[in-house]
Design an enzyme around this catalytic site. Structure first.
Site, mmCIF file in Angstrom:
data_model
loop_
_atom_site.group_PDB
_atom_site.id
_atom_site.type_symbol
_atom_site.label_atom_id
_atom_site.label_comp_id
_atom_site.label_asym_id
_atom_site.label_seq_id
_atom_site.Cartn_x
_atom_site.Cartn_y
_atom_site.Cartn_z
ATOM 1 N N CYS A 163 -10.761 37.544 -6.258
ATOM 2 C CA CYS A 163 -9.837 36.905 -5.316
ATOM 3 C C CYS A 163 -8.848 35.954 -5.973
ATOM 4 O O CYS A 163 -7.956 35.433 -5.318
ATOM 5 C CB CYS A 163 -10.641 36.238 -4.212
ATOM 6 N N HIS A 294 -5.755 28.344 -1.421
ATOM 7 C CA HIS A 294 -6.624 29.511 -1.355
ATOM 8 C C HIS A 294 -7.042 29.671 0.110
ATOM 9 O O HIS A 294 -6.978 30.759 0.645
ATOM 10 C CB HIS A 294 -7.808 29.344 -2.297
ATOM 11 N N GLU A 305 -12.070 22.892 -1.423
ATOM 12 C CA GLU A 305 -10.695 22.930 -1.918
ATOM 13 C C GLU A 305 -9.964 21.638 -1.546
ATOM 14 O O GLU A 305 -9.274 21.034 -2.372
ATOM 15 C CB GLU A 305 -9.952 24.148 -1.334
ATOM 16 N N LYS A 324 -3.404 32.886 4.591
ATOM 17 C CA LYS A 324 -4.502 33.766 5.024
ATOM 18 C C LYS A 324 -4.693 33.691 6.533
ATOM 19 O O LYS A 324 -5.287 34.578 7.140
ATOM 20 C CB LYS A 324 -5.790 33.425 4.290
ATOM 21 N N HIS A 329 -7.624 37.722 4.342
ATOM 22 C CA HIS A 329 -7.911 37.583 2.913
ATOM 23 C C HIS A 329 -7.671 38.932 2.238
ATOM 24 O O HIS A 329 -8.470 39.844 2.369
ATOM 25 C CB HIS A 329 -9.349 37.104 2.705
ATOM 26 N N PHE A 389 -15.077 34.441 -6.320
ATOM 27 C CA PHE A 389 -16.523 34.367 -6.452
ATOM 28 C C PHE A 389 -16.889 34.206 -7.931
ATOM 29 O O PHE A 389 -16.196 34.702 -8.812
ATOM 30 C CB PHE A 389 -17.174 35.633 -5.900
#
Lengths: 402, 84
Positions: A163, A294, A305, A324, A329, A389
């Site tokens: 990602c 993000h 974040e 997003k 996503h 991840f």
């Protein structure tokens, strides 16, 4: 001598618009690209929505590669690359092709092809696998699709750093250009909506029902999305020599990995990644006008974040919004769309909104998510976040052209 | 009674497999996280296997309750409507 790097072309293929103009208009309008999933049959899943590129018609854009021979993600990458090259008015007959590279990021590569092959195996055994589909399987083909479509003879590299992969790709492009290895790099990412990501995120408890609402108190997860996001990056020298228009300058980037937990984000490492990016770009936090987050919409990501932002920027950080909320996503393409949105913010002077936002999160009152409506602003420096991840973080810094 | 015992041992096997221990090593009240090194992903895997095996649906919000074999059995019994 370090070359300066500029952005001269944008190629978004997204659920809210194909091409820079449509995508920018959708961001400004706060349009949602979320609909009931049709790429696979979502019947039986408690949640059935995603950010699909409805009516994607690659044949309308692609000039050299055949849609019959490439998987959906490669088609997203190649179409985005073609759009970006056209947007940059890049005359492919006149550039040095050996110094033109393609770097594409992804999470799941040709996931739709994987699922089709799996269905064949389950139904009729290994012998039933289609050789044509097997030929489309390798994820490395995402970058090759761009190279082949545009006839680029430089490096053709696919980065599978999930990602944050587009930011990794853009960062690598920056290195190729800044060091003088390349004149032009087509960089970004692509991924497709697939059952495996939908099921996986559902089972993790990270999927929301119909509306992704980052930084909202009651946010409950992501929606999976798809698309291709490619930018044309060039040395300033090369862009100037061909009279190209520079939307923005790429100032630098930062990457790191916390290598601790498979899914839980780590505040300290994310904050450190921001500092690395600022240092690399020669930017002071006080100079950053906007953070393209993000912002996945999961309780964990947005809190961590935001806390990392506050750690680095103090109690009054710049506005932080998440696209997003509009496109879901898009996995490996996500930070590529973020980079394109950042460039549009600089170019057109507005901050893309976080839509679906209703309640402030009392845990992070310092965060201004640009709720629900785009906001006019003078944007000189943008920080574009991408986290993956495994704690694999990549941040790209963009600035107005000087 | 046999139903209860059978189901309890079946659950022990399922959980032991996820935690990568032998069934006899998994005690009734041993804490999954502290004694068997489980993290949130293991917990999700346990729930996924239980859902499939016993045809129940344990909501994600009840994950914190599934601390050990005994509390997990109680949660499954509640959702499956077992009358032990």
């Amino acid at each position: 001598m370090t070359q300066r790097v500029v952005v001269t072309g944008l190629g978004p293929v997204s659920s809210i618009g194909t091409g820079a103009a449509d995508f920018a208009a959708a961001l400004r309008a706060g349009r949602s690209g979320i609909s009931r999933i049709t790429g696979f049959d979502p019947t039986g899943f408690p949640h059935q929505h995603g950010g699909e590129v409805c009516g994607f018609d690659p044949a309308a854009w692609l000039q050299r590669i055949s849609t019959a021979k490439w998987g959906r993600s490669s088609q997203f990458a190649a179409t985005a690359g073609r759009l970006a090259a056209e947007d940059a008015k890049l005359d492919l007959e006149r550039i040095d092709r050996s110094r033109a590279h393609a770097v594409i990021g992804t999470t799941s590569g040709e996931s739709v092809v994987v699922e089709a092959l799996t269905a064949q195996i389950v139904a009729d055994g290994f012998g039933a696998m289609s050789p044509d589909l097997l030929a489309q399987l390798p994820a490395g083909r995402l970058a090759h699709a761009v190279s082949e479509e545009l006839g680029l003879h430089g490096e053709s590299v696919t980065l599978a750093t999930a990602c944050s992969a587009s930011n990794y790709a853009i960062g690598y492009a920056y290195d190729l250009l800044a060091t003088g290895e390349a004149d032009v790099v087509l960089a970004g990412g692509a991924d497709s909506v697939c059952r495996w990501a939908h099921a996986g995120f559902y089972r993790l408890g990270a999927l929301t029902a119909t509306a992704c609402s980052p930084f909202d108190r009651d946010r409950s997860g992501i929606l999976t999305g798809e698309g291709g996001a490619v930018l044309v990056l060039e040395t300033l020298e090369h862009a100037t020599s061909r009279g190209a228009y520079a939307y923005a300058e790429m100032l630098g980037y930062g990457v790191n990995c916390d290598a601790t937990h498979p899914v839980a984000p780590d505040r300290a490492t994310i904050a450190e990644c921001m500092r690395i990016a600022h240092r690399n770009a020669g930017v002071d936090p006080s100079e950053v006008d906007y953070i393209c987050a993000h912002g996945t919409g999961t309780p964990a990501n947005d809190l961590v974040e935001a806390q990392a932002v506050i750690e680095v920027f103090g109690e009054r950080p710049p506005p932080v919004s998440s696209i997003k909320s509009m496109i879901g996503h898009t996995m490996g393409a996500a930070s590529g769309f973020g980079a394109i949105a950042s460039v549009i913010a600089i170019e057109q002077g507005f901050l893309p909104p976080t839509v679906n936002w209703v309640h402030p999160d009392p845990q992070i009152p310092q965060i201004d998510p640009v709720p629900n409506q785009a906001r006019p602003a003078t944007v000189r420096v943008v920080q574009n976040n991408g986290f993956a991840f495994g704690g694999n973080n990549a941040i790209v810094m963009l600035g107005s052209p000087r | 009674m046999s139903g209860y015992h059978e189901r309890y041992e079946q659950l022990r096997e399922i959980i032991a497999e996820v935690l990568e221990v032998e069934p006899h090593e998994l005690t009734d009240t041993g804490d999954f996280a502290e004694e068997y090194d489980a993290d949130s992903l293991r917990a999700i895997e346990i729930v996924a296997r239980i859902d499939k095996q016993f045809k129940v649906e344990i909501p994600q919000s009840e994950l914190p309750e599934l601390r050990n074999l005994k509390t997990t059995y109680d949660a499954v019994a509640r959702h499956a409507g077992w009358q032990d």
